[in-house]
Scaffold this motif. Structure first.
Motif, PDB file in Angstrom:
ATOM      1  N   VAL A   1       2.730 -15.952  -4.010  1.00 23.47           N
ATOM      2  CA  VAL A   1       3.899 -15.540  -3.242  1.00 23.47           C
ATOM      3  C   VAL A   1       4.460 -14.286  -3.898  1.00 23.47           C
ATOM      4  CG1 VAL A   1       6.191 -16.188  -2.436  1.00 23.47           C
ATOM      5  CG2 VAL A   1       4.384 -17.914  -2.567  1.00 23.47           C
ATOM      6  N   ALA A   2       4.446 -13.166  -3.193  1.00 19.89           N
ATOM      7  CA  ALA A   2       4.870 -11.902  -3.790  1.00 19.89           C
ATOM      8  C   ALA A   2       5.163 -10.881  -2.702  1.00 19.89           C
ATOM      9  CB  ALA A   2       3.786 -11.364  -4.724  1.00 19.89           C
ATOM     10  N   TRP A   3       5.939  -9.867  -3.074  1.00 20.56           N
ATOM     11  CA  TRP A   3       6.108  -8.685  -2.230  1.00 20.56           C
ATOM     12  C   TRP A   3       5.034  -7.684  -2.622  1.00 20.56           C
ATOM     13  CZ3 TRP A   3       8.987  -8.465   1.949  1.00 20.56           C
ATOM     14  CH2 TRP A   3      10.048  -9.360   2.087  1.00 20.56           C
ATOM     15  N   HIS A   4       4.244  -7.239  -1.656  1.00 20.76           N
ATOM     16  CA  HIS A   4       3.134  -6.351  -1.942  1.00 20.76           C
ATOM     17  C   HIS A   4       3.423  -4.937  -1.452  1.00 20.76           C
ATOM     18  CE1 HIS A   4       0.400  -9.325  -3.509  1.00 20.76           C
ATOM     19  NE2 HIS A   4       0.678 -10.119  -2.504  1.00 20.76           N
ATOM     20  N   THR A   5       2.938  -3.968  -2.210  1.00 21.49           N
ATOM     21  CA  THR A   5       3.062  -2.563  -1.837  1.00 21.49           C
ATOM     22  C   THR A   5       1.818  -2.135  -1.071  1.00 21.49           C
ATOM     23  OG1 THR A   5       4.525  -1.970  -3.663  1.00 21.49           O
ATOM     24  CG2 THR A   5       3.159  -0.218  -2.765  1.00 21.49           C
ATOM     25  N   TYR A   6       2.037  -1.495   0.080  1.00 19.30           N
ATOM     26  CA  TYR A   6       0.955  -0.948   0.896  1.00 19.30           C
ATOM     27  C   TYR A   6       0.892   0.561   0.669  1.00 19.30           C
ATOM     28  CZ  TYR A   6       0.339  -5.294   3.519  1.00 19.30           C
ATOM     29  OH  TYR A   6       0.065  -6.590   3.872  1.00 19.30           O
ATOM     30  N   LEU A   7      -0.301   1.061   0.413  1.00 12.11           N
ATOM     31  CA  LEU A   7      -0.530   2.467   0.118  1.00 12.11           C
ATOM     32  C   LEU A   7      -1.252   3.104   1.306  1.00 12.11           C
ATOM     33  CD1 LEU A   7      -1.826   1.770  -3.486  1.00 12.11           C
ATOM     34  CD2 LEU A   7       0.459   2.577  -2.877  1.00 12.11           C
ATOM     35  N   ALA A   8      -0.604   4.082   1.933  1.00 12.53           N
ATOM     36  CA  ALA A   8      -1.156   4.695   3.140  1.00 12.53           C
ATOM     37  C   ALA A   8      -2.344   5.593   2.802  1.00 12.53           C
ATOM     38  CB  ALA A   8      -0.080   5.503   3.855  1.00 12.53           C
ATOM     39  N   VAL A   9      -3.400   5.459   3.585  1.00 12.46           N
ATOM     40  CA  VAL A   9      -4.592   6.299   3.446  1.00 12.46           C
ATOM     41  C   VAL A   9      -5.060   6.701   4.839  1.00 12.46           C
ATOM     42  CG1 VAL A   9      -5.318   5.265   1.264  1.00 12.46           C
ATOM     43  CG2 VAL A   9      -6.137   4.288   3.421  1.00 12.46           C
ATOM     44  N   ASP A  10      -5.806   7.796   4.907  1.00 12.99           N
ATOM     45  CA  ASP A  10      -6.345   8.244   6.194  1.00 12.99           C
ATOM     46  C   ASP A  10      -7.556   7.425   6.618  1.00 12.99           C
ATOM     47  OD1 ASP A  10      -4.480  10.335   6.549  1.00 12.99           O
ATOM     48  OD2 ASP A  10      -5.658  11.666   5.273  1.00 12.99           O
ATOM     49  N   ASP A  11      -8.351   6.976   5.652  1.00 12.85           N
ATOM     50  CA  ASP A  11      -9.604   6.267   5.933  1.00 12.85           C
ATOM     51  C   ASP A  11      -9.710   5.122   4.938  1.00 12.85           C
ATOM     52  OD1 ASP A  11     -12.275   5.378   5.990  1.00 12.85           O
ATOM     53  OD2 ASP A  11     -13.017   7.340   6.601  1.00 12.85           O
TER      54      ASP A  11
END
Length: 224
Positions: A16-26
Motif C-alpha cells: 500500500v503506497a503512493w506511487h510516482t508516475y514518470l511521463a515518457v513518450d514511448d
C-alpha cells in the motif's frame, strides 16, 4: 484528475503506497532503457483503460537502488491536470542514500539534470518550463520572475536520505496543522513535521500503511 486510488494488481506484492508516475513518450523504449541502466522492469508495458481508447501505457520499474515507480505514456489520461492547489499533488522527491548513483540512472533515462543553484536536490528537464507555458500554465515564467533561472524546469527532487531508496509523494494543503489534526482523527499517524523556509510539512502514515507528505506553501514575508 489529481490522483488515483486503486487496489493492487494481481500478482504484485500488495504494497500500500503512493506511487510516482514518470511521463515518457514511448514506454516500451523507456522500459528497455531502464533495464539497460541496471533497473528492473517488474511488470512489462501494457495498455491501461478501455479497449480502443486506452488511458495510456504503463510499466512498473524498480531503480538500481530499489525505489519502485511507474513509467507512463499518455493516452486519454495525460496525468495530473491540477497541481499545487490544496488537496492536489504537489511534488515527488526521490529519497536516496546515493544521489550520484540515482542520477546515473534517471539522467540517461529521463534527461534529468541536477544543479545546486536551484536548491538542494532539484532535478530539472531543460525546456520543461517552456512546455508548461505553452500548455497548462501560461503564466509560469512571469510568476517565477524572482526565482533562480531554470526553476520552471524542475520536475522532481533527488535528496540524500538514510534508509532504502524510495519515492516520497507530497500533497498540497492550505493549513498543515489543521490537515494533520484531521488526518489523526481519521486514524493516521504523524511521523515527522518540519518548518522550512518555503513550506510547512508533515509526513504521515495513513490508516492503511501508506506514507505521504502534507505540504503547506509558507514563503517568507519578503516574497509576498
Amino acid at each position: 484528475m489529481i490522483a488515483a486510488v486503486a487496489t493492487p494488481a494481481a500478482g504484485l506484492d500488495g504494497e500500500v503506497a503512493w506511487h510516482t508516475y514518470l511521463a515518457v513518450d514511448d514506454v516500451d523504449a523507456a522500459a528497455a532503457r531502464a533495464a539497460e541502466l541496471g533497473g528492473v522492469v517488474s511488470s512489462a508495458p501494457e495498455a491501461v483503460g478501455p479497449p480502443g481508447q486506452p488511458a495510456g501505457r504503463m510499466a512498473r520499474i524498480v531503480d538500481p537502488q530499489g525505489a519502485p515507480s511507474r513509467l507512463w505514456q499518455a493516452g486519454t489520461r495525460l496525468g495530473a491536470q491540477v497541481a499545487n492547489a490544496p488537496g492536489t499533488w504537489n511534488f515527488s522527491n526521490l529519497l536516496t542514500p546515493d544521489v550520484d548513483a540515482a542520477l546515473r540512472f534517471y539522467g540517461p533515462l529521463l534527461g534529468w539534470e541536477r544543479t545546486d543553484d536551484l536548491g538542494a536536490g532539484m532535478a530539472r528537464v531543460p525546456g520543461y518550463g517552456d512546455h508548461l507555458a505553452r500548455t497548462i500554465d501560461p503564466g509560469i515564467h512571469e510568476r517565477q520572475e524572482f526565482v533562480p533561472p531554470g526553476f520552471a524546469d524542475v520536475v522532481a527532487g533527488i535528496l540524500r536520505a538514510a534508509g532504502p531508496a524510495r519515492w516520497s509523494v507530497a500533497f498540497a494543503v492550505g493549513d498543515r496543522d489543521a490537515s494533520v489534526t484531521a488526518a489523526q482523527r481519521s486514524g493516521a499517524t504523524v511521523l515527522a513535521t518540519e518548518d522550512g523556509e518555503w513550506s510547512k510539512e508533515a509526513t504521515i502514515r495513513d490508516p492503511f500503511g501508506a506514507e505521504l507528505v502534507l505540504a503547506q506553501f509558507d514563503p517568507p514575508e519578503s516574497f509576498l
